[in-house]
Design an enzyme around this catalytic site. Structure first.
Site, mmCIF file in Angstrom:
data_model
loop_
_atom_site.group_PDB
_atom_site.id
_atom_site.type_symbol
_atom_site.label_atom_id
_atom_site.label_comp_id
_atom_site.label_asym_id
_atom_site.label_seq_id
_atom_site.Cartn_x
_atom_site.Cartn_y
_atom_site.Cartn_z
ATOM 1 N N LYS A 1 0.841 -1.206 0.000
ATOM 2 C CA LYS A 1 0.000 0.000 0.000
ATOM 3 C C LYS A 1 0.875 1.255 0.000
ATOM 4 C CE LYS A 1 -1.747 1.527 4.029
ATOM 5 N NZ LYS A 1 -1.451 2.924 4.396
ATOM 6 N N ASN A 2 1.872 1.284 0.874
ATOM 7 C CA ASN A 2 2.640 2.519 1.056
ATOM 8 C C ASN A 2 3.682 2.763 -0.025
ATOM 9 O OD1 ASN A 2 1.060 3.018 3.216
ATOM 10 N ND2 ASN A 2 2.589 2.493 4.765
HETATM 11 C C1 EPZ Z 1 4.138 6.986 6.463
HETATM 12 O O1 EPZ Z 1 3.342 8.001 7.041
HETATM 13 C C2 EPZ Z 1 3.232 5.777 6.312
HETATM 14 N N1 EPZ Z 1 2.139 6.104 5.408
HETATM 15 C C3 EPZ Z 1 2.708 5.361 7.685
HETATM 16 O O2 EPZ Z 1 1.949 4.157 7.500
HETATM 17 C C4 EPZ Z 1 3.899 5.050 8.585
HETATM 18 O O3 EPZ Z 1 3.414 4.746 9.884
HETATM 19 C C5 EPZ Z 1 4.838 6.261 8.657
HETATM 20 O O4 EPZ Z 1 5.235 6.650 7.319
HETATM 21 C C6 EPZ Z 1 6.097 5.973 9.454
HETATM 22 O O5 EPZ Z 1 6.763 4.891 8.911
HETATM 23 C C7 EPZ Z 1 2.375 6.114 4.075
HETATM 24 O O6 EPZ Z 1 3.477 5.870 3.617
HETATM 25 C C8 EPZ Z 1 1.208 6.435 3.196
HETATM 26 P P1 EPZ Z 1 6.132 10.321 8.579
HETATM 27 P P2 EPZ Z 1 3.899 9.515 7.090
HETATM 28 O O7 EPZ Z 1 5.994 11.587 7.825
HETATM 29 O O8 EPZ Z 1 4.784 9.757 5.936
HETATM 30 C C9 EPZ Z 1 6.341 13.632 11.965
HETATM 31 C C10 EPZ Z 1 0.141 2.735 7.776
HETATM 32 O O9 EPZ Z 1 -0.223 2.143 8.798
HETATM 33 N N2 EPZ Z 1 6.214 14.606 10.868
HETATM 34 O O10 EPZ Z 1 7.280 9.431 8.293
HETATM 35 O O11 EPZ Z 1 2.740 10.408 7.308
HETATM 36 C C11 EPZ Z 1 5.093 12.772 12.138
HETATM 37 O O12 EPZ Z 1 4.151 13.439 12.953
HETATM 38 C C12 EPZ Z 1 0.548 4.182 7.843
HETATM 39 O O13 EPZ Z 1 0.250 2.190 6.640
HETATM 40 C C13 EPZ Z 1 6.206 15.967 11.151
HETATM 41 O O14 EPZ Z 1 6.288 16.377 12.313
HETATM 42 O O15 EPZ Z 1 4.789 9.477 8.401
HETATM 43 C C14 EPZ Z 1 5.652 11.529 12.780
HETATM 44 O O16 EPZ Z 1 5.795 11.757 14.169
HETATM 45 C C15 EPZ Z 1 0.253 4.793 9.200
HETATM 46 N N3 EPZ Z 1 6.090 16.858 10.136
HETATM 47 C C16 EPZ Z 1 7.043 11.401 12.155
HETATM 48 O O17 EPZ Z 1 7.358 12.699 11.645
HETATM 49 C C17 EPZ Z 1 6.003 16.457 8.825
HETATM 50 O O18 EPZ Z 1 5.911 17.313 7.926
HETATM 51 C C18 EPZ Z 1 7.132 10.395 11.017
HETATM 52 O O19 EPZ Z 1 6.054 10.663 10.140
HETATM 53 C C19 EPZ Z 1 6.020 15.071 8.552
HETATM 54 C C20 EPZ Z 1 6.144 14.167 9.585
#
Ligand code: EPZ
Length: 422
Positions: free
Chosen positions: A22-23
């Site tokens: 999916k991701n």
């Molecule tokens: C991706 O989400 C995945 N989704 C998530 O999978 C996964 O849990 C996550 O990466 C971590 O591996 C997809 O790929 C579609 P991040 P994403 O940006 O990109 C903070 C699932 O179950 N952050 O890596 O949204 C954020 O709050 C889903 O399939 C900021 O603060 O996650 C988090 O604490 C759930 N500002 C951390 O970074 C930003 O601009 C990592 O988030 C971006 C992120």
């Protein structure tokens, strides 16, 4: 709303095929916006989030066709709208992944801010800062990210933290920017690598994907390509946790064991016997799970998307385990529901202490988010008696026909539609 009815106690046997990731598929579908040619993708999983993305692209005027074998064709040669509406974005935050491609190809975009979600606030500030560094003029207006750019210009961008979709958005923006872009502190996930591999097939010049420093030389335009989406390492890991909890001997086909190192080593520590080939994993479990301490971490560390599932296994272990969720601030929503099944878990901030019990007992539980749903199904497979999992629309976002695959393995599980319940 559909529910799943599970009668625990059946050991799992047999083999199933794992679906496309999916991701990986979500950013890859959005990459179709970067060219007027057709991009053909195979092994695209049939999931609600995929359907939402295709609907979003379709609303923009992108021609999206899906064949029965999971092949999807994307043709963005007549894009009429450069907007992602709140109605769709609020159901799937990954819609933010159209922002980079729209800016790169069309020089403008209006994408609704996703808002929060169950597992955390999940801001997109890093996406915005990175695109501004590439020369975009970005503002937040009435809940939308409004962005404009004549032509993006390459820059060195260091995100404050590792962000998977942030890296993907910036990567898709940089491939058509003028000059060189360097993404420092880039995400190393296999799904980021898969996106980069597609972009390279489309004519992009990218090096360093899979490391924390990705170097992109912008090109004027990209062309069509054909690409097979990588296997879903989280779906595979979820089924391995299922056999760990229920016991048995299963084989997963169409997987990529080399993307699952952290998960496989933790499951071996829990007592599973694992044998791997290039695209298959055989897993057997003939004992009570051993407790496994772990902390979630960006790839290649232990995936946060596997935390709830391994916690379900720890709930049955012969000892106490300590879990640290370091990525999201609220990713323990499954704990309250696992307690209803008889688990013994204490939360203290980002840390969960799980004292394994010999038996879980079936109950009605409620899914709160995608991976929490998988955790409850895994626990239900091992629990005594019947477990009802409600709100499984969460599960359908990221698992293709999970109950069919589990039934194929001998689980006593069925989906009951809400109309049959009333
Ligand atoms: C991706 O989400 C995945 N989704 C998530 O999978 C996964 O849990 C996550 O990466 C971590 O591996 C997809 O790929 C579609 P991040 P994403 O940006 O990109 C903070 C699932 O179950 N952050 O890596 O949204 C954020 O709050 C889903 O399939 C900021 O603060 O996650 C988090 O604490 C759930 N500002 C951390 O970074 C930003 O601009 C990592 O988030 C971006 C992120």
């Amino acid at each position: 709303m559909d529910i799943l009815r599970i009668t625990g106690g059946s050991r799992l046997h047999g083999e199933i095929s794992i679906s496309g990731a999916k991701n990986a598929a979500l950013p890859i579908l959005c990459a179709g916006l970067l060219t007027a040619d057709t991009v053909t993708l195979t092994n695209v999983p049939e999931l609600n989030d995929i359907a939402t993305t295709l609907k979003l692209l379709g609303q923009m005027g992108v021609r999206c066709t899906r064949e029965t074998d999971g092949t999807v064709h994307i043709t963005a040669n007549d894009v009429s709208t450069l907007e992602a509406p709140y109605e769709l974005v609020k159901t799937m935050r990954a819609s933010i992944l159209v922002l980079g491609p729209l800016l790169a190809r069309f020089g403008q975009a209006r994408v609704s801010l996703p808002g929060g979600c169950a597992i955390g606030q999940r801001p997109v500030d890093q996406h915005i800062h990175g695109l501004a560094a590439l020369g975009a003029d970005i503002s937040i207006e009435h809940g939308f990210v409004v962005a404009r750019a004549q032509r993006l210009k390459g820059a060195v961008i260091r995100t404050d933290m590792v962000t998977v979709t942030g890296t993907e958005n910036l990567l898709m923006a940089a491939v058509l920017a003028e000059g060189q872009t360097i993404l420092e502190n880039a995400a190393r996930e296999p799904e980021v690598v898969d996106l980069a591999e597609l972009l390279i097939k489309m004519g992009a010049q990218i090096q360093g994907h899979g490391t924390d420093r990705i170097v992109i030389e912008g090109v004027k335009s990209l062309h069509g390509a054909t690409h097979r989406v990588i296997p879903d390492r989280i779906e595979a890991g979820s089924f391995l946790c299922a056999v760990g909890a229920a016991g048995g001997d299963i084989t997963l086909r169409k997987v990529a064991p080399d993307t699952m190192g952290a998960t496989l080593s933790k499951l071996q520590e829990a007592g599973l016997t694992l044998t791997c080939g290039p695209d298959w994993i055989r897993a057997s479990m003939t004992q009570r799970p051993k407790p496994v301490d772990f902390r979630t971490h960006e790839y290649p560390g232990f995936a946060t998307d596997m935390q709830a599932q391994l916690m379900a296994l720890n709930a049955l272990a012969d000892g106490t385990s300590v879990i640290a969720e370091t990525i999201f601030e609220n990713r323990y929503m499954h704990v309250q529901e696992l307690l209803r099944l008889g688990a013994r878990i204490d939360i203290d901030g980002h840390t969960a202490v799980v004292r394994g019990v010999t038996k879980l007992s079936g109950a009605t539980v409620m899914a709160t988010d995608l991976r929490a749903s998988a955790s409850l199904v895994i626990a239900g497979l091992a629990a005594e008696g019947q477990t009802i999992v409600e709100r499984i629309y969460h599960l359908d976002r990221g698992y293709e026909r999970m109950e069919h695959k589990l039934r194929q393995l001998g689980a006593n599980i069925e989906r009951i539609s809400s109309k049959d319940l009333s």
